[in-house]
Design a protein around this motif. Structure first.
Motif, PDB file in Angstrom:
ATOM      1  N   ARG A 197     -67.537  60.897 -22.479  1.00 52.83           N
ATOM      2  CA  ARG A 197     -66.348  61.619 -22.921  1.00 52.83           C
ATOM      3  C   ARG A 197     -65.119  61.130 -22.152  1.00 52.83           C
ATOM      4  O   ARG A 197     -64.048  60.943 -22.732  1.00 52.83           O
ATOM      5  CB  ARG A 197     -66.527  63.123 -22.738  1.00 52.83           C
ATOM      6  N   THR A 198     -65.284  60.892 -20.863  1.00 55.24           N
ATOM      7  CA  THR A 198     -64.174  60.395 -20.046  1.00 55.24           C
ATOM      8  C   THR A 198     -63.700  59.033 -20.552  1.00 55.24           C
ATOM      9  O   THR A 198     -62.498  58.769 -20.624  1.00 55.24           O
ATOM     10  CB  THR A 198     -64.607  60.296 -18.568  1.00 55.24           C
ATOM     11  N   ILE A 199     -64.646  58.190 -20.922  1.00 50.21           N
ATOM     12  CA  ILE A 199     -64.302  56.872 -21.467  1.00 50.21           C
ATOM     13  C   ILE A 199     -63.538  57.033 -22.783  1.00 50.21           C
ATOM     14  O   ILE A 199     -62.522  56.365 -23.008  1.00 50.21           O
ATOM     15  CB  ILE A 199     -65.572  56.011 -21.655  1.00 50.21           C
ATOM     16  N   LEU A 200     -64.014  57.928 -23.641  1.00 49.00           N
ATOM     17  CA  LEU A 200     -63.330  58.175 -24.919  1.00 49.00           C
ATOM     18  C   LEU A 200     -61.914  58.688 -24.700  1.00 49.00           C
ATOM     19  O   LEU A 200     -60.983  58.271 -25.397  1.00 49.00           O
ATOM     20  CB  LEU A 200     -64.112  59.186 -25.763  1.00 49.00           C
ATOM     21  N   SER A 256     -81.903  67.718 -18.423  1.00 49.17           N
ATOM     22  CA  SER A 256     -80.709  68.186 -19.134  1.00 49.17           C
ATOM     23  C   SER A 256     -79.445  67.880 -18.345  1.00 49.17           C
ATOM     24  O   SER A 256     -78.433  67.477 -18.910  1.00 49.17           O
ATOM     25  CB  SER A 256     -80.795  69.687 -19.412  1.00 49.17           C
ATOM     26  N   GLN A 257     -79.507  68.076 -17.028  1.00 48.86           N
ATOM     27  CA  GLN A 257     -78.348  67.783 -16.187  1.00 48.86           C
ATOM     28  C   GLN A 257     -77.989  66.293 -16.217  1.00 48.86           C
ATOM     29  O   GLN A 257     -76.815  65.934 -16.300  1.00 48.86           O
ATOM     30  CB  GLN A 257     -78.602  68.213 -14.743  1.00 48.86           C
ATOM     31  N   LYS A 258     -79.000  65.433 -16.166  1.00 47.86           N
ATOM     32  CA  LYS A 258     -78.747  63.990 -16.206  1.00 47.86           C
ATOM     33  C   LYS A 258     -78.114  63.593 -17.538  1.00 47.86           C
ATOM     34  O   LYS A 258     -77.162  62.808 -17.578  1.00 47.86           O
ATOM     35  CB  LYS A 258     -80.047  63.210 -15.994  1.00 47.86           C
ATOM     36  N   LEU A 294     -73.238  62.137 -20.860  1.00 45.06           N
ATOM     37  CA  LEU A 294     -72.322  62.490 -21.946  1.00 45.06           C
ATOM     38  C   LEU A 294     -70.914  62.776 -21.426  1.00 45.06           C
ATOM     39  O   LEU A 294     -69.932  62.418 -22.069  1.00 45.06           O
ATOM     40  CB  LEU A 294     -72.850  63.694 -22.730  1.00 45.06           C
ATOM     41  N   ALA A 295     -70.834  63.390 -20.258  1.00 45.63           N
ATOM     42  CA  ALA A 295     -69.522  63.664 -19.664  1.00 45.63           C
ATOM     43  C   ALA A 295     -68.818  62.351 -19.311  1.00 45.63           C
ATOM     44  O   ALA A 295     -67.602  62.219 -19.496  1.00 45.63           O
ATOM     45  CB  ALA A 295     -69.682  64.540 -18.423  1.00 45.63           C
ATOM     46  N   LYS A 296     -69.591  61.386 -18.840  1.00 48.35           N
ATOM     47  CA  LYS A 296     -69.021  60.072 -18.517  1.00 48.35           C
ATOM     48  C   LYS A 296     -68.516  59.385 -19.791  1.00 48.35           C
ATOM     49  O   LYS A 296     -67.427  58.808 -19.811  1.00 48.35           O
ATOM     50  CB  LYS A 296     -70.077  59.209 -17.824  1.00 48.35           C
TER      51      LYS A 296
END
Length: 125
Positions: A33-36, A22-24, A29-31
């Motif tokens: 989101r940063t790109i978006l 789940s952490q991976k 997904l956080a990465k």
């Protein structure tokens, strides 16, 4: 090792693996989101620049190695649509990340409980 503590250890290992997975996924997904967010800011900047132009200005779009003349209003609309699309994707991404944060919290709590139960079971031997 006793059967009870062996079963607890197995549950603990499975929960820990699920927690790590789940952490991976969350980090990926956080990465994304940063790109978006970067794409959204870039497109907002482009729209701001297009809005500074007057009807006499020319706009070109890069297609491969070629610059092609494009209508100013069409460019504004295209960038506006892109901003709208990216905003929706970002909103969806944020919801997914919120849900995942809750799931990760539950996994963390389960891991802690199982660790405590395992330690008690081993100490009682």
């Amino acid at each position: 090792m006793e059967k009870g503590s062996a079963a607890l250890l197995k549950k603990l290992q499975a929960e820990l693996e699920s927690y790590q997975t789940s952490q991976k996924t969350f980090m990926k997904l956080a990465k994304q989101r940063t790109i978006l967010e970067g794409q959204l800011n870039e497109n907002k900047w482009v729209l701001d620049e297009l809005n500074l132009l007057g009807p006499d200005n020319k706009v070109y779009k890069l297609y491969g190695p070629v610059l092609v003349k494009q209508d100013l209003e069409e460019s504004r609309q295209n960038v506006g649509k892109r901003i709208e699309y990216i905003s929706k994707e970002l909103k969806s991404s944020n919801k997914t990340l919120e849900t995942m944060e809750k799931d990760i919290g539950k996994h963390r709590e389960n891991v802690q409980k199982l660790q405590q139960q395992y330690q008690v079971a081993v100490a009682m031997k």
